[in-house]
Design a protein around this motif. Structure first.
Motif, mmCIF file in Angstrom:
data_model
loop_
_atom_site.group_PDB
_atom_site.id
_atom_site.type_symbol
_atom_site.label_atom_id
_atom_site.label_comp_id
_atom_site.label_asym_id
_atom_site.label_seq_id
_atom_site.Cartn_x
_atom_site.Cartn_y
_atom_site.Cartn_z
ATOM 1 N N ALA A 196 24.067 -46.184 36.064
ATOM 2 C CA ALA A 196 22.902 -46.511 36.294
ATOM 3 C C ALA A 196 23.230 -45.470 38.054
ATOM 4 C CB ALA A 196 23.233 -48.211 37.043
ATOM 5 N N GLN A 197 22.565 -44.896 38.988
ATOM 6 C CA GLN A 197 22.843 -44.571 40.558
ATOM 7 C C GLN A 197 21.646 -45.239 41.546
ATOM 8 O OE1 GLN A 197 22.180 -40.201 38.452
ATOM 9 N NE2 GLN A 197 22.572 -40.351 40.685
ATOM 10 N N GLU A 198 21.858 -46.087 42.505
ATOM 11 C CA GLU A 198 21.359 -46.140 43.021
ATOM 12 C C GLU A 198 20.478 -45.046 44.259
ATOM 13 O OE1 GLU A 198 21.251 -49.754 43.975
ATOM 14 O OE2 GLU A 198 21.450 -50.203 42.233
ATOM 15 N N SER A 199 20.519 -44.370 44.176
ATOM 16 C CA SER A 199 20.561 -43.273 45.062
ATOM 17 C C SER A 199 20.296 -41.906 43.649
ATOM 18 C CB SER A 199 20.960 -43.291 46.510
ATOM 19 O OG SER A 199 21.177 -42.079 46.713
ATOM 20 N N TYR A 200 19.483 -41.207 44.464
ATOM 21 C CA TYR A 200 20.134 -39.282 43.855
ATOM 22 C C TYR A 200 19.442 -38.215 44.500
ATOM 23 C CZ TYR A 200 15.952 -40.758 41.335
ATOM 24 O OH TYR A 200 14.751 -41.112 40.904
ATOM 25 N N GLU A 201 20.247 -37.048 45.610
ATOM 26 C CA GLU A 201 19.705 -36.277 46.348
ATOM 27 C C GLU A 201 19.334 -35.582 45.673
ATOM 28 O OE1 GLU A 201 21.377 -34.891 51.082
ATOM 29 O OE2 GLU A 201 22.104 -36.228 49.692
ATOM 30 N N ILE A 202 17.922 -35.131 46.027
ATOM 31 C CA ILE A 202 17.713 -33.610 45.488
ATOM 32 C C ILE A 202 19.036 -31.829 46.568
ATOM 33 C CG2 ILE A 202 15.824 -31.572 45.150
ATOM 34 C CD1 ILE A 202 14.436 -34.156 45.573
ATOM 35 N N ASP A 203 19.257 -31.109 45.747
ATOM 36 C CA ASP A 203 19.583 -30.355 45.959
ATOM 37 C C ASP A 203 18.503 -29.067 47.049
ATOM 38 O OD1 ASP A 203 21.912 -30.710 44.542
ATOM 39 O OD2 ASP A 203 21.865 -29.173 43.252
ATOM 40 N N THR A 204 19.663 -28.389 47.936
ATOM 41 C CA THR A 204 18.483 -26.953 48.775
ATOM 42 C C THR A 204 19.152 -26.317 48.264
ATOM 43 O OG1 THR A 204 20.270 -27.475 50.506
ATOM 44 C CG2 THR A 204 17.828 -28.510 50.779
ATOM 45 N N PHE A 205 18.351 -25.000 48.324
ATOM 46 C CA PHE A 205 18.707 -23.367 47.650
ATOM 47 C C PHE A 205 20.138 -23.513 49.067
ATOM 48 C CE2 PHE A 205 14.896 -22.744 46.361
ATOM 49 C CZ PHE A 205 14.841 -22.457 44.470
ATOM 50 N N ILE A 206 20.584 -22.686 48.753
ATOM 51 C CA ILE A 206 22.166 -21.477 49.804
ATOM 52 C C ILE A 206 21.523 -21.934 51.472
ATOM 53 C CG2 ILE A 206 23.956 -20.057 49.707
ATOM 54 C CD1 ILE A 206 23.956 -20.343 46.805
ATOM 55 N N ASP A 207 20.259 -21.411 51.352
ATOM 56 C CA ASP A 207 20.136 -21.146 52.385
ATOM 57 C C ASP A 207 19.335 -22.743 53.403
ATOM 58 O OD1 ASP A 207 17.586 -21.378 51.532
ATOM 59 O OD2 ASP A 207 17.488 -19.166 52.201
ATOM 60 N N GLY A 208 19.375 -23.709 52.653
ATOM 61 C CA GLY A 208 19.018 -24.495 52.942
ATOM 62 C C GLY A 208 17.893 -24.529 53.327
ATOM 63 N N SER A 209 16.990 -23.883 52.328
ATOM 64 C CA SER A 209 15.177 -24.062 51.493
ATOM 65 C C SER A 209 15.129 -25.230 50.771
ATOM 66 C CB SER A 209 15.276 -22.438 51.975
ATOM 67 O OG SER A 209 15.269 -22.457 50.985
ATOM 68 N N ILE A 210 13.724 -25.408 51.277
ATOM 69 C CA ILE A 210 13.466 -26.448 50.248
ATOM 70 C C ILE A 210 13.646 -26.367 48.168
ATOM 71 C CG2 ILE A 210 11.495 -28.253 49.143
ATOM 72 C CD1 ILE A 210 10.326 -28.475 51.732
ATOM 73 N N LEU A 211 13.679 -26.848 47.476
ATOM 74 C CA LEU A 211 14.109 -26.739 46.498
ATOM 75 C C LEU A 211 12.886 -26.648 45.569
ATOM 76 C CD1 LEU A 211 16.480 -26.315 43.618
ATOM 77 C CD2 LEU A 211 15.408 -28.960 43.433
ATOM 78 N N THR A 212 13.149 -25.413 44.875
ATOM 79 C CA THR A 212 11.229 -25.154 44.184
ATOM 80 C C THR A 212 11.986 -25.320 42.790
ATOM 81 O OG1 THR A 212 10.277 -23.856 45.444
ATOM 82 C CG2 THR A 212 9.437 -23.430 43.511
ATOM 83 N N VAL A 213 11.473 -26.331 41.673
ATOM 84 C CA VAL A 213 11.124 -26.475 40.527
ATOM 85 C C VAL A 213 10.066 -25.578 39.582
ATOM 86 C CG1 VAL A 213 11.798 -27.744 38.157
ATOM 87 C CG2 VAL A 213 13.052 -28.166 40.155
ATOM 88 N N SER A 214 9.855 -24.737 39.005
ATOM 89 C CA SER A 214 8.792 -23.683 38.422
ATOM 90 C C SER A 214 9.600 -23.159 37.050
ATOM 91 C CB SER A 214 9.003 -22.673 39.130
ATOM 92 O OG SER A 214 9.902 -22.218 39.381
ATOM 93 N N ASP A 215 8.153 -23.628 36.252
ATOM 94 C CA ASP A 215 8.330 -23.714 34.334
ATOM 95 C C ASP A 215 7.864 -22.156 34.147
ATOM 96 O OD1 ASP A 215 5.919 -23.039 35.508
ATOM 97 O OD2 ASP A 215 4.904 -23.634 33.725
ATOM 98 N N ALA A 216 9.090 -21.360 33.080
ATOM 99 C CA ALA A 216 8.788 -20.338 32.672
ATOM 100 C C ALA A 216 9.245 -19.908 31.232
ATOM 101 C CB ALA A 216 9.922 -19.021 33.710
ATOM 102 N N PRO A 217 8.700 -18.833 30.703
ATOM 103 C CA PRO A 217 9.470 -19.169 29.584
ATOM 104 C C PRO A 217 10.831 -18.645 28.959
ATOM 105 C CG PRO A 217 7.662 -16.873 29.974
ATOM 106 C CD PRO A 217 8.340 -17.629 31.398
#
Length: 440
Positions: free
Chosen positions: A291-312
């Motif tokens: 059980a987690q009260e909070s979870y934090e999204i990673d950023t990319f190494i340069d601090g930019s917003i994480l992108t999650v995309s689909d691929a084969p």
């Protein structure tokens, strides 16, 4: 109309067992048509799309025996090829997208097949060209009857050939592989899909006497054989369900153990959820999520917003992007979801925005989620499920929301998730099936 009524905001706890893989089932079940000998398949999910395909196989003349809840025996000794011309076939085949999967095996064994234009999810265009271009390369001829929405395919003799797939389609690759195993000579398929489900199909066909090499890569070589024999096969657990349950645990702050996940077959899926800040540990072959009260999204190494995309494969499966999007609603941080494959799959976000989510729909393929970090709870609303994956995403949102939600059109959810209501209740969810119509 059946609907789910959900009182959200409750923490869940316990163990949940994922069903057999829906997308594997549609391929594996079609492969029973390649032999007249007995094939026994276990861990078959008891869901509408799969049951419809089993029903279609029986109507074609396959002898079907149910051994227990998840195990069937199939014997395709007396297939009625004339069944293709019947009204019943047009109706049964047309209501099921997976019915396209019977074409490859029927061409291989009998030299002809027909298929009504299949139905299924409304998630954008799903081309069937890849299947038919492959069959044509192997020597089949097909005629599309536009008046009756019917594809007729004829192949008196399939011959091995070199095929460069125009897209790494899983169902397209599976269908062409099943057609090629009994073709004369060698077939090489480049840009083949290499998902675990396709690997499962190739391994099963090899046990039946096929000669397929390159399994797990995007270059398959198939030496045609004269005939195939019977076998037994156990299907993998459904990786989409596993991902859905990881998201459910995070969104509801629940401690959940997902049993028997075949972790090594999950590829990048656990890593993507870890990037959203979700903690989990592998215990044997079970995934334990605290059980987690909070979870934090990673950023990319340069601090930019994480992108999650689909691929084969081995990229991230498009079927889980809706789940990642919903899970990100209560994370700390921001993420861009980029759905490349289907142009209508993100349109359900308007319901999430109505519930209080901070989401910007950039275009039909991209949505930015600004995480609420559990500072504001979603509120329960009435909504309708547009497709299987969006339906489960809305279900997860409703279970995490304050107050009552009603989800209509749950038949869409039940096409892909077996006994979902009972399994969620066993974790402590307040969910019940009601007979209700949407107000508008």
């Amino acid at each position: 109309m059946n609907a789910f009524e959900i009182i959200g905001g409750k923490k869940l706890k316990g163990e949940i067992v994922p069903q057999g893989a829906k997308n594997e089932a549609l391929q594996i079940l079609s492969a029973v048509l390649l032999t007249e000998e007995k094939v026994t398949i276990s861990n078959i999910p008891d869901i509408k799309d799969v049951n419809k395909l089993i029903d279609l196989l029986a109507a074609l003349g396959v002898k079907v025996s149910r051994v227990n809840k998840d195990t069937y025996e199939f014997e395709a000794k007396d297939i009625n090829i004339d069944y293709f011309q019947s009204e019943e076939f047009k109706q049964k085949g047309g209501s099921l997208r997976g019915s396209i999967m019977i074409v490859g095996p029927l061409l291989a064994r009998f030299g002809k097949a027909a298929i009504p234009k299949p139905g299924g999810d409304k998630i954008g265009r799903r081309r069937l060209d890849t299947h038919f271009l492959g069959f044509e390369k192997l020597g089949a001829k097909f005629v599309y009857d536009a008046e009756n929405n019917f594809f007729n395919v004829d192949a008196t003799e399939l011959k091995g050939t070199y095929i460069l797939m125009d897209e790494a389609s899983v169902t397209g690759t599976a269908n062409i592989v099943m057609a090629a195993v009994l073709a004369k000579g060698t077939t090489t398929i480049y840009n083949a899909a290499c998902e675990p489900y396709l690997q499962q199909l190739c391994k099963m066909l090899n046990r039946m006497g096929a000669n397929i090499s390159g399994i797990g890569s995007n270059l398959l070589t198939i030496e045609g054989v004269e005939r195939l024999g019977g076998t037994t096969h156990r299907m993998l657990p459904d990786m989409i369900e596993i991902g859905s349950f990881i998201g459910l645990a995070a969104m509801t702050g629940s401690e959940i153990t997902i049993k028997d996940v075949c972790f090594k077959e999950l590829g990048i899926i656990p890593t993507v959820f870890a990037k959203l800040g979700i903690q989990f540990e592998l215990r044997g072959d079970d995934i334990f999520i605290p059980a987690q009260e909070s979870y934090e999204i990673d950023t990319f190494i340069d601090g930019s917003i994480l992108t999650v995309s689909d691929a084969p494969w081995p990229g991230f499966t498009p079927d889980l992007l809706s789940i990642v999007l919903v899970t990100a609603i209560q994370a700390k941080g921001n993420v861009l979801i980029h759905q490349k494959m289907f142009e209508s799959r993100l349109f359900f976000v308007d319901k999430l925005i109505d519930m209080g989510a901070q989401i910007i729909l950039c275009d039909p393929h991209r949505a930015t989620v600004i995480g609420l970090n559990n500072q504001t709870k979603l509120r329960g609303i009435e909504m309708t499920s547009p497709d299987i994956r969006a339906g489960v995403s809305l279900l997860i949102a409703a279970l995490s929301a304050q107050g009552k939600s009603v989800i209509y059109n749950i038949e869409q959810i039940e096409r892909g998730y077996q006994d979902i209501e009972e399994r969620l209740k066993a974790l402590g969810a307040d969910i019940r099936r009601v007979d209700a119509q949407p107000a508008h």
